[in-house]
Design a protein around this motif. Structure first.
Motif, short mmCIF file in Angstrom:
data_model
loop_
_atom_site.label_atom_id
_atom_site.label_comp_id
_atom_site.label_asym_id
_atom_site.label_seq_id
_atom_site.Cartn_x
_atom_site.Cartn_y
_atom_site.Cartn_z
N GLY A 54 0.81 -1.22 0.00
CA GLY A 54 0.00 0.00 0.00
C GLY A 54 0.84 1.26 0.00
O GLY A 54 0.46 2.28 0.58
N LEU A 55 2.00 1.21 -0.68
CA LEU A 55 2.95 2.32 -0.66
C LEU A 55 3.03 3.08 -1.98
O LEU A 55 4.03 3.71 -2.28
N GLY A 56 1.99 3.01 -2.79
CA GLY A 56 1.99 3.76 -4.04
C GLY A 56 2.71 3.02 -5.15
O GLY A 56 2.66 1.80 -5.23
N ASP A 57 3.41 3.80 -5.99
CA ASP A 57 4.08 3.18 -7.13
C ASP A 57 5.49 3.74 -7.30
O ASP A 57 5.92 4.66 -6.60
N LEU A 58 6.20 3.16 -8.24
CA LEU A 58 7.60 3.49 -8.49
C LEU A 58 7.79 4.97 -8.84
O LEU A 58 8.70 5.62 -8.34
N GLY A 59 6.92 5.49 -9.70
CA GLY A 59 7.03 6.89 -10.11
C GLY A 59 6.86 7.86 -8.96
O GLY A 59 7.44 8.95 -8.97
N HIS A 60 6.09 7.49 -7.97
CA HIS A 60 5.91 8.34 -6.78
C HIS A 60 7.20 8.40 -5.96
O HIS A 60 7.59 9.46 -5.50
N HIS A 61 7.84 7.26 -5.79
CA HIS A 61 9.05 7.18 -4.96
C HIS A 61 10.30 7.66 -5.69
O HIS A 61 11.21 8.21 -5.07
N PHE A 62 10.36 7.40 -7.00
CA PHE A 62 11.56 7.70 -7.79
C PHE A 62 11.16 8.40 -9.08
O PHE A 62 11.24 7.81 -10.17
N PRO A 63 10.70 9.65 -9.02
CA PRO A 63 10.17 10.33 -10.21
C PRO A 63 11.22 10.54 -11.30
O PRO A 63 12.39 10.79 -11.00
N ASP A 64 10.77 10.44 -12.55
CA ASP A 64 11.70 10.63 -13.66
C ASP A 64 12.06 12.10 -13.88
O ASP A 64 12.85 12.42 -14.76
N THR A 65 11.53 12.96 -13.04
CA THR A 65 11.90 14.38 -13.07
C THR A 65 13.07 14.67 -12.13
O THR A 65 13.56 15.80 -12.10
N ASP A 66 13.50 13.67 -11.37
CA ASP A 66 14.57 13.83 -10.39
C ASP A 66 15.88 13.29 -10.97
O ASP A 66 16.01 12.09 -11.21
N ASP A 67 16.84 14.17 -11.17
CA ASP A 67 18.11 13.78 -11.79
C ASP A 67 18.92 12.78 -10.98
O ASP A 67 19.80 12.11 -11.53
N GLN A 68 18.65 12.64 -9.68
CA GLN A 68 19.42 11.66 -8.90
C GLN A 68 19.13 10.23 -9.35
O GLN A 68 19.90 9.32 -9.05
N TYR A 69 18.03 10.03 -10.08
CA TYR A 69 17.69 8.69 -10.56
C TYR A 69 18.05 8.48 -12.03
O TYR A 69 17.83 7.41 -12.57
N LYS A 70 18.63 9.47 -12.67
CA LYS A 70 19.01 9.36 -14.09
C LYS A 70 20.10 8.29 -14.23
O LYS A 70 21.15 8.36 -13.61
N GLY A 71 19.79 7.27 -15.02
CA GLY A 71 20.74 6.20 -15.28
C GLY A 71 20.95 5.23 -14.13
O GLY A 71 21.77 4.31 -14.24
#
Length: 158
Positions: A54-71
């Protein structure tokens, strides 16, 4: 208490990217397009685990707008999802996933995918299942435009 979640992910196949599934680099002329390493298998699995808790989804936790997750390696994302489950008092009972791709043949890599997932989740390899299928050349996967992954996960409270 047991809880179940499901996940789905799809990515376009493009030139100039590595094809990474289940944390395994697979030799192929095309790779998956995405903000992270675009590992559709692990993204679907993360969504299944997050959904079960019940913790939402991947995009909520690691948004593709956040550069720390790029690559970023999706194994790192799976590790973070597992830590979130543990914080909420859950452990993984088992996972099952299906990859849908016309090419390349994925069967030779499934054992390593299972090992990577089991190691990252801290569970036995017998608790992790991965399958692969084609679409008999139907749809976007059959036309080799992309691939999809489906996953389910069972978790229990500790």
């Amino acid at each position: 208490m047991f809880r179940i979640g499901n996940g789905y992910d799809v990515h376009r196949l493009v030139e100039g990217r590595k094809l990474i599934l289940g944390g395994v680099e697979i030799p192929h002329t095309l790779g998956l397009d995405g903000h992270s390493d675009a590992d559709a298998l692990l993204h679907a699995l993360c969504d299944a685990l997050l959904g079960a808790a019940g913790l939402g989804d991947l995009g909520h936790h690691f948004p593709d707008t956040d550069d720390q997750y790029k690559g970023i390696s999706s194994l790192v994302l799976l590790e973070k999802v597992n830590a979130s489950l543990h914080e909420k008092g859950f452990t993984v009972v088992n996972t099952d996933a299906t990859l849908v791709a016309q090419k390349p043949k994925l069967a030779p890599f499934i054992g390593q995918m299972r090992e990577n997932i089991a190691r990252t989740l801290g569970i036995d390899i017998s608790q992790v299942n991965v399958k692969a299928t084609t679409t008999e050349k139907l749809g976007f996967a059959g036309r080799e435009e992309g691939l999809a992954a489906y996953a389910v996960a069972l978790i229990e409270s500790r």
